[in-house]
Design an enzyme around this catalytic site. Sequence first.
Site: not given
Ligand code: 5GP
Length: 117
Positions: A30-31, A87, A96, A100
Amino acid sequence: MENCIFCKIIEGEVPAQVVYENEHVIAFNDINPVAPVHILIVPRLHIPSLNDVEPEHLEVMGHLMLAVKEIARQHEVAAKGYRLISNCGPDAGQVVYHIHFPLLGGRQFGHNLVRKS
Ligand code: 5GP
Ligand code: ZN
């Protein structure tokens, strides 16, 4: 899928620290990590969220769960324990919309919600 950041990572158009991949699954750091181990486990197939999982996805979802087990072993959190999340939708804070499964490990979580500290 156009405009999907995780599809772009899968296609190699956006860089990521990939820690595991096979025919069905890719996993990358995760970034914005909230734990020492914070790996996003993702199907190559664009499925927006758990709400969109269908019987035709059984095979890929099964491979995804096997990948969870293998990644936990490789990152030495299998025995101590880890948390797997997905989530789904606005109330869960999904940002996103490519399904995932964050694998979080390397620290204790208890029963609190996922927070940075
Ligand atoms: P959610 O959609 O479950 O809330 O979280 C999306 C996750 O994707 C977050 O923890 C965010 O830090 C991670 N994320 C979003 N964009 C990127 C990206 O471009 N690269 C990586 N490695 N992680 C990402
Ligand atoms: Zn996608």
